[in-house]
Design an enzyme around this catalytic site. Structure first.
Site, short mmCIF file in Angstrom:
data_model
loop_
_atom_site.label_atom_id
_atom_site.label_comp_id
_atom_site.label_asym_id
_atom_site.label_seq_id
_atom_site.Cartn_x
_atom_site.Cartn_y
_atom_site.Cartn_z
N TYR A 154 29.17 34.86 37.77
CA TYR A 154 29.68 36.09 37.35
C TYR A 154 28.63 37.11 37.09
CZ TYR A 154 31.98 39.97 34.76
OH TYR A 154 32.21 41.20 34.24
N LYS A 158 27.60 40.76 39.18
CA LYS A 158 27.09 41.91 38.52
C LYS A 158 25.56 42.31 38.88
CE LYS A 158 31.41 42.58 37.29
NZ LYS A 158 32.28 43.79 37.98
#
Length: 268
Positions: A154, A158
């Site tokens: 994750y 990002k």
């Protein structure tokens, strides 16, 4: 935003839906997109009940053809797009990098990064051809700048969205605004169980909506994030100060200086 067309991927729930409510209350026409049709129907009905014009298109942003079809539908329905919010995203549990199944890591990157890439690629070109002021905002995260959690895939996705957004921003003409939305800890379906701890999505949307209208490069909320950002930047600056301090002529190996000189000579 009256009579402006706003497309929001991942717009049926969470931050996407909270932004849809803000835009809808301001008179915008809303097009929501995500794979779960029943959630899209529920979201559109809620927007219509508050007096907003809303419709949806079932779309998996990891599929470039489906994003092209979404854009076709938007242009056929409304004649163009004024604002795109590349918001679709998935989360992940905290795991050591070697413990993350590769199919999970690829899925997270496919949605969080390639989904944003697809939206920029497809809508960006059409907005250029449209020739009118427009906006593209990508949803990043506080995890675009530091590690708020221990979810490697994750966080990597990002960080990648930050790089993509900054590069794309420089490539687009001045009449198209490109910026990054930077949520801190917000209560959404990505963070179940923390409804009474994290910031409510509607509160977050209320903070960032005026920034989007102003065309800000970075759209921010959680003030304490600056502490974490400074921790990384201070360490980076300290490394440069000790091992690569500034000195006269140090622009010799700077890529942007070199490219600018070449452009001034007319070589590119």
């Amino acid at each position: 935003m009256k009579n402006r067309t706003v497309v929001i991927t991942g717009g049926a729930t969470g931050i996407g839906f909270a932004l849809a409510r803000q835009f809808g209350a301001d008179g915008a026409r809303i097009m929501l997109a995500e794979p779960r049709e029943h959630r899209l129907q529920e979201a559109c009905e809620a927007l219509k009940q508050m007096g907003a014009e809303a419709s949806y298109n079932v779309c998996d942003v990891t599929d470039l053809d489906q994003v092209e079809a979404l854009a076709d539908h938007v242009w056929q329905t409304y004649g163009g797009c004024d604002v795109l919010i590349n918001n679709a995203g998935v989360g992940s549990r905290e795991k050591r990098l070697p413990d993350v199944p590769m199919e999970d890591a690829h899925h997270i990157m496919n949605v969080n990064f390639w989904g944003v890439w697809h939206g920029c690629r497809v809508f960006g070109e059409r907005m250029k051809d449209q020739g009118t002021p427009a906006m593209i905002y990508n949803t990043g995260s506080e995890n675009s700048f530091f590690c708020a959690t221990n979810a490697a895939a994750y966080i990597a996705s990002k960080h990648a969205v930050l790089g993509l957004t900054e590069t794309f921003r420089e490539q687009m003409p001045d009449f198209i605004t490109v910026g990054l939305i930077i949520p801190g800890w917000v209560s959404t379906e990505l963070t179940p169980g923390f409804e009474d701890v994290a910031m409510h999505a509607d509160e977050f949307a209320g903070i960032i909506y005026p920034q989007i209208l102003e065309g800000e490069r970075f759209v921010v909320s959680h003030a304490y994030n600056t502490v974490r950002i400074d921790e990384r930047m201070d360490a980076l600056k300290d490394a440069y100060a000790r091992y690569a301090p500034r000195h006269e002529g140090d622009e010799q190996y700077d890529v942007r200086h070199y490219i600018q000189r070449i452009r001034e000579r007319g070589s590119i």
